[in-house]
Design an enzyme around this catalytic site. Structure first.
Site, PDB file in Angstrom:
ATOM      1  N   THR A 130      47.140  -3.291 -11.423  1.00 35.29           N
ATOM      2  CA  THR A 130      48.050  -2.600 -12.344  1.00 35.29           C
ATOM      3  C   THR A 130      48.190  -3.351 -13.664  1.00 35.29           C
ATOM      4  O   THR A 130      48.058  -4.582 -13.714  1.00 35.29           O
ATOM      5  CB  THR A 130      49.433  -2.469 -11.662  1.00 35.29           C
ATOM      6  OG1 THR A 130      50.394  -2.098 -12.643  1.00 35.29           O
ATOM      7  CG2 THR A 130      49.889  -3.786 -11.060  1.00 35.29           C
ATOM      8  N   ASP A 131      48.542  -2.614 -14.712  1.00 33.99           N
ATOM      9  CA  ASP A 131      48.811  -3.256 -16.006  1.00 33.99           C
ATOM     10  C   ASP A 131      50.119  -4.047 -15.977  1.00 33.99           C
ATOM     11  O   ASP A 131      50.386  -4.848 -16.879  1.00 33.99           O
ATOM     12  CB  ASP A 131      48.855  -2.202 -17.132  1.00 33.99           C
ATOM     13  CG  ASP A 131      49.956  -1.157 -16.945  1.00 33.99           C
ATOM     14  OD1 ASP A 131      50.586  -1.126 -15.878  1.00 33.99           O
ATOM     15  OD2 ASP A 131      50.182  -0.370 -17.890  1.00 33.99           O
ATOM     16  N   GLU A 132      50.939  -3.825 -14.916  1.00 35.04           N
ATOM     17  CA  GLU A 132      52.253  -4.483 -14.894  1.00 35.04           C
ATOM     18  C   GLU A 132      52.144  -5.999 -14.779  1.00 35.04           C
ATOM     19  O   GLU A 132      53.093  -6.718 -15.061  1.00 35.04           O
ATOM     20  CB  GLU A 132      53.116  -3.903 -13.763  1.00 35.04           C
ATOM     21  CG  GLU A 132      53.271  -2.404 -13.921  1.00 35.04           C
ATOM     22  CD  GLU A 132      54.360  -1.770 -13.080  1.00 35.04           C
ATOM     23  OE1 GLU A 132      55.303  -2.472 -12.695  1.00 35.04           O
ATOM     24  OE2 GLU A 132      54.249  -0.564 -12.818  1.00 35.04           O
ATOM     25  N   TYR A 155      57.037  -6.996  -7.414  1.00 35.11           N
ATOM     26  CA  TYR A 155      55.823  -6.164  -7.300  1.00 35.11           C
ATOM     27  C   TYR A 155      54.729  -6.699  -8.221  1.00 35.11           C
ATOM     28  O   TYR A 155      53.616  -6.996  -7.785  1.00 35.11           O
ATOM     29  CB  TYR A 155      56.134  -4.701  -7.648  1.00 35.11           C
ATOM     30  CG  TYR A 155      54.893  -3.862  -7.896  1.00 35.11           C
ATOM     31  CD1 TYR A 155      53.961  -3.644  -6.879  1.00 35.11           C
ATOM     32  CD2 TYR A 155      54.637  -3.293  -9.157  1.00 35.11           C
ATOM     33  CE1 TYR A 155      52.812  -2.894  -7.106  1.00 35.11           C
ATOM     34  CE2 TYR A 155      53.485  -2.542  -9.387  1.00 35.11           C
ATOM     35  CZ  TYR A 155      52.571  -2.349  -8.353  1.00 35.11           C
ATOM     36  OH  TYR A 155      51.436  -1.611  -8.582  1.00 35.11           O
ATOM     37  N   LYS A 159      51.116  -8.509  -7.322  1.00 31.74           N
ATOM     38  CA  LYS A 159      49.823  -7.966  -7.751  1.00 31.74           C
ATOM     39  C   LYS A 159      49.082  -9.009  -8.613  1.00 31.74           C
ATOM     40  O   LYS A 159      47.872  -9.166  -8.511  1.00 31.74           O
ATOM     41  CB  LYS A 159      50.001  -6.661  -8.540  1.00 31.74           C
ATOM     42  CG  LYS A 159      50.472  -5.475  -7.728  1.00 31.74           C
ATOM     43  CD  LYS A 159      49.509  -5.008  -6.642  1.00 31.74           C
ATOM     44  CE  LYS A 159      48.257  -4.352  -7.172  1.00 31.74           C
ATOM     45  NZ  LYS A 159      47.438  -3.754  -6.067  1.00 31.74           N
TER      46      LYS A 159
HETATM   47  P1  NAD Z   1      51.161   4.217  -2.613  1.00 32.98           P
HETATM   48  O1  NAD Z   1      52.411   3.445  -2.369  1.00 32.98           O
HETATM   49  O2  NAD Z   1      51.234   5.694  -2.819  1.00 32.98           O
HETATM   50  O3  NAD Z   1      50.158   3.988  -1.394  1.00 32.98           O
HETATM   51  C1  NAD Z   1      49.963   2.733  -0.810  1.00 32.98           C
HETATM   52  C2  NAD Z   1      49.223   2.950   0.516  1.00 32.98           C
HETATM   53  O4  NAD Z   1      49.006   1.645   1.110  1.00 32.98           O
HETATM   54  C3  NAD Z   1      50.015   3.767   1.538  1.00 32.98           C
HETATM   55  O5  NAD Z   1      49.181   4.722   2.156  1.00 32.98           O
HETATM   56  C4  NAD Z   1      50.484   2.730   2.558  1.00 32.98           C
HETATM   57  O6  NAD Z   1      50.627   3.260   3.865  1.00 32.98           O
HETATM   58  C5  NAD Z   1      49.354   1.701   2.481  1.00 32.98           C
HETATM   59  N1  NAD Z   1      49.798   0.363   2.881  1.00 32.98           N
HETATM   60  C6  NAD Z   1      50.896  -0.304   2.449  1.00 32.98           C
HETATM   61  N2  NAD Z   1      50.979  -1.496   3.069  1.00 32.98           N
HETATM   62  C7  NAD Z   1      49.885  -1.592   3.893  1.00 32.98           C
HETATM   63  C8  NAD Z   1      49.397  -2.591   4.775  1.00 32.98           C
HETATM   64  N3  NAD Z   1      50.060  -3.747   4.954  1.00 32.98           N
HETATM   65  N4  NAD Z   1      48.250  -2.350   5.442  1.00 32.98           N
HETATM   66  C9  NAD Z   1      47.578  -1.177   5.283  1.00 32.98           C
HETATM   67  N5  NAD Z   1      48.000  -0.193   4.474  1.00 32.98           N
HETATM   68  C10 NAD Z   1      49.133  -0.408   3.787  1.00 32.98           C
HETATM   69  O7  NAD Z   1      50.451   3.496  -3.827  1.00 32.98           O
HETATM   70  P2  NAD Z   1      49.538   4.101  -4.989  1.00 32.98           P
HETATM   71  O8  NAD Z   1      50.408   4.550  -6.086  1.00 32.98           O
HETATM   72  O9  NAD Z   1      48.558   5.029  -4.394  1.00 32.98           O
HETATM   73  O10 NAD Z   1      48.804   2.774  -5.488  1.00 32.98           O
HETATM   74  C11 NAD Z   1      47.584   2.356  -4.896  1.00 32.98           C
HETATM   75  C12 NAD Z   1      47.131   1.072  -5.563  1.00 32.98           C
HETATM   76  O11 NAD Z   1      46.966   1.294  -6.955  1.00 32.98           O
HETATM   77  C13 NAD Z   1      48.120  -0.080  -5.420  1.00 32.98           C
HETATM   78  O12 NAD Z   1      47.388  -1.255  -5.196  1.00 32.98           O
HETATM   79  C14 NAD Z   1      48.822  -0.127  -6.770  1.00 32.98           C
HETATM   80  O13 NAD Z   1      49.232  -1.430  -7.073  1.00 32.98           O
HETATM   81  C15 NAD Z   1      47.714   0.338  -7.681  1.00 32.98           C
HETATM   82  N6  NAD Z   1      48.180   1.005  -8.919  1.00 32.98           N
HETATM   83  C16 NAD Z   1      49.041   2.064  -8.852  1.00 32.98           C
HETATM   84  C17 NAD Z   1      49.437   2.705 -10.030  1.00 32.98           C
HETATM   85  C18 NAD Z   1      50.373   3.893  -9.998  1.00 32.98           C
HETATM   86  O14 NAD Z   1      50.838   4.318 -11.064  1.00 32.98           O
HETATM   87  N7  NAD Z   1      50.666   4.475  -8.847  1.00 32.98           N
HETATM   88  C19 NAD Z   1      48.966   2.253 -11.260  1.00 32.98           C
HETATM   89  C20 NAD Z   1      48.079   1.170 -11.288  1.00 32.98           C
HETATM   90  C21 NAD Z   1      47.688   0.566 -10.116  1.00 32.98           C
HETATM   91  P1  TYD Z   2      58.301   4.004 -11.951  1.00 34.16           P
HETATM   92  O1  TYD Z   2      57.794   5.386 -11.727  1.00 34.16           O
HETATM   93  O2  TYD Z   2      59.107   3.355 -10.883  1.00 34.16           O
HETATM   94  O3  TYD Z   2      57.049   3.121 -12.338  1.00 34.16           O
HETATM   95  P2  TYD Z   2      56.996   1.572 -12.880  1.00 34.16           P
HETATM   96  O4  TYD Z   2      58.318   0.966 -12.783  1.00 34.16           O
HETATM   97  O5  TYD Z   2      56.023   0.961 -11.938  1.00 34.16           O
HETATM   98  O6  TYD Z   2      56.503   1.681 -14.291  1.00 34.16           O
HETATM   99  O7  TYD Z   2      59.185   4.007 -13.275  1.00 34.16           O
HETATM  100  C1  TYD Z   2      58.663   4.448 -14.507  1.00 34.16           C
HETATM  101  C2  TYD Z   2      59.733   4.235 -15.559  1.00 34.16           C
HETATM  102  O8  TYD Z   2      60.848   5.097 -15.272  1.00 34.16           O
HETATM  103  C3  TYD Z   2      60.299   2.827 -15.565  1.00 34.16           C
HETATM  104  O9  TYD Z   2      60.579   2.453 -16.912  1.00 34.16           O
HETATM  105  C4  TYD Z   2      61.595   2.938 -14.788  1.00 34.16           C
HETATM  106  C5  TYD Z   2      62.048   4.341 -15.074  1.00 34.16           C
HETATM  107  N1  TYD Z   2      62.796   4.987 -13.974  1.00 34.16           N
HETATM  108  C6  TYD Z   2      64.059   5.550 -14.224  1.00 34.16           C
HETATM  109  O10 TYD Z   2      64.588   5.521 -15.355  1.00 34.16           O
HETATM  110  N2  TYD Z   2      64.696   6.144 -13.179  1.00 34.16           N
HETATM  111  C7  TYD Z   2      64.162   6.206 -11.931  1.00 34.16           C
HETATM  112  O11 TYD Z   2      64.793   6.766 -11.006  1.00 34.16           O
HETATM  113  C8  TYD Z   2      62.868   5.641 -11.710  1.00 34.16           C
HETATM  114  C9  TYD Z   2      62.234   5.686 -10.351  1.00 34.16           C
HETATM  115  C10 TYD Z   2      62.227   5.033 -12.766  1.00 34.16           C
END
Ligand code: NAD
Ligand code: TYD
Length: 347
Positions: A130-132, A155, A159
């Protein structure tokens, strides 16, 4: 035949990735390894029936099961997505983030290294991040592959640590690794604790829409399918050992994003303009809340020819329509444990 282990394949991005890969690469063996936490849902993959697709229910921290899975399916490619992924949960329960995101990643790296031995030919360990990890931008500038790590939540810290471990396996053991760091994703099958599906769900249910602080934090939004296409490109064309940032230069202030979602969702629900504005509820800010994320994806664009195919307007309409059409899915995942967490966390 490639034998691809996808960890976290039952989650939001993982399930979208599996559907894409199965469709595009009919001869790849895809093994979805997922422990099915609250965020993992096999109904995300319901329509898949393919003789080359296998599901293994397991924790990435379980050394012996991961090893057995490598042996049984002769894994040559890992795309590692499994993670605890929600910042708010990480503030409540940092240890489970350290366990899955750090220890789980080291476990996978160690098994890949030992299982592959010294023969790293045609092997790849692709870590999805992630970019975070780069922390928070001010008004100007963008994250790039050379930005310093500066995580602020458990988090992003977990990461960041996993990224460092992946690079350490490249430097210490010559493990063939790839890393990508992507901006915030949105689209179908995203668990409604993340802001976009949460807001859509609350508009549908006429429930309060919680906005942290003044709503002026900025995120750079990417449609999940554009992320998947980038992953596909990096996996097949990326230079081993390299890191790529993924993002569509689509920055939105949270409050503007919420108002846009209200406008479009109310329209699709045949409600009068501004009907759901009253649901906006400002609440106490998230601790350590990063102000702004913004990605410079020129390396990915210039070197691998990636570009996003979805404008935000198109992606958002697709997304809202998907949640409206799949209200049963939404109701199902928004019940039970999630509902208790939600009440405890917000109101
Ligand atoms: P998500 O939370 O929707 O899914 C995570 C999955 O991992 C779930 O199916 C969960 O059951 C599984 N999991 C969690 N702990 C586990 C463990 N100990 N063993 C096996 N499986 C396990 O997450 P997502 O949004 O699909 O993100 C997927 C990846 O992409 C993550 O690594 C996240 O950091 C990265 N990512 C997400 C975003 C975003 O905006 N969602 C952006 C950039 C990077
Ligand atoms: P989120 O979807 O949790 O992603 P991330 O924190 O990983 O970027 O949140 C996106 C943005 O929205 C973040 O600035 C936090 C804000 N946010 C709210 O204001 N209210 C909410 O209920 C949630 C979940 C997020």
């Amino acid at each position: 035949m490639k034998s691809v282990l996808i960890t976290g394949g039952a989650g939001f991005i993982g399930s979208n990735l599996i559907r894409f890969l199965i469709d595009k690469y009919k001869d790849y063996r895809i093994i979805n390894y997922d422990s099915l936490t609250y965020a993992g849902n096999l109904s995300n993959l319901e329509k898949i029936s393919n003789k080359n697709y296998f599901f293994v229910k397991g924790d990435i921290c379980d050394y012996s099961l991961v090893k057995k899975t490598f042996e049984k399916y002769k894994i040559d490619t890992v795309i590692h997505l499994a993670a605890e992924s929600h910042v708010d949960r990480s503030i409540k329960d940092p240890l489970s983030f350290a366990q899955t995101n750090i220890i789980g990643t080291i476990n996978l790296l160690e098994i890949a290294r030992t299982f592959w031995g010294k023969d790293f030919l045609n092997k790849v360990f692709y870590h999805i991040s992630t970019d975070e990890v780069y922390g928070s931008l001010g008004k100007k500038g963008y994250f790039s592959e050379t930005s310093s790590y500066d995580p602020h939540s458990p988090y992003s810290a977990s990461k960041a640590s996993s990224d460092h471990f992946v690079r350490s396996y490249k430097d210490s053991y010559a493990l063939p690794v790839l890393i990508s760091n992507c901006s915030n994703n949105y689209g179908p099958y995203q668990f409604p604790e993340k802001i976009i599906p949460l807001v859509i769900n609350n508009i549908i249910n006429k429930a309060p829409i919680p906005i942290y602080g003044k709503g002026d934090n900025i995120r750079d939004w990417l449609y999940v399918e554009d992320h998947i296409r980038a992953i596909d490109l990096i996996l097949h064309k990326g230079l081993i050992g390299e890191t790529y940032l993924i993002g569509a230069s689509n920055e939105w202030k949270n409050i503007d994003l919420v108002k846009y979602l209200i406008l479009e969702t109310d329209k699709l629900l045949d409600r009068e303009k501004g009907f759901s504005d009253k649901l906006i509820t400002y609440i106490k800010d998230r601790p350590g809340h990063d102000i702004r994320y913004g990605i410079d994806a020129s390396k990915l664009k210039n070197n691998l020819g990636w570009k996003p195919l979805f404008s935000f307007e198109k992606g958002i309409i697709e997304t809202i329509n998907w949640y409206l059409l799949n209200n049963k899915w939404l109701k199902n995942v928004a019940s039970g444990e999630y509902r208790d967490y939600y009440k405890e966390h917000y109101f």
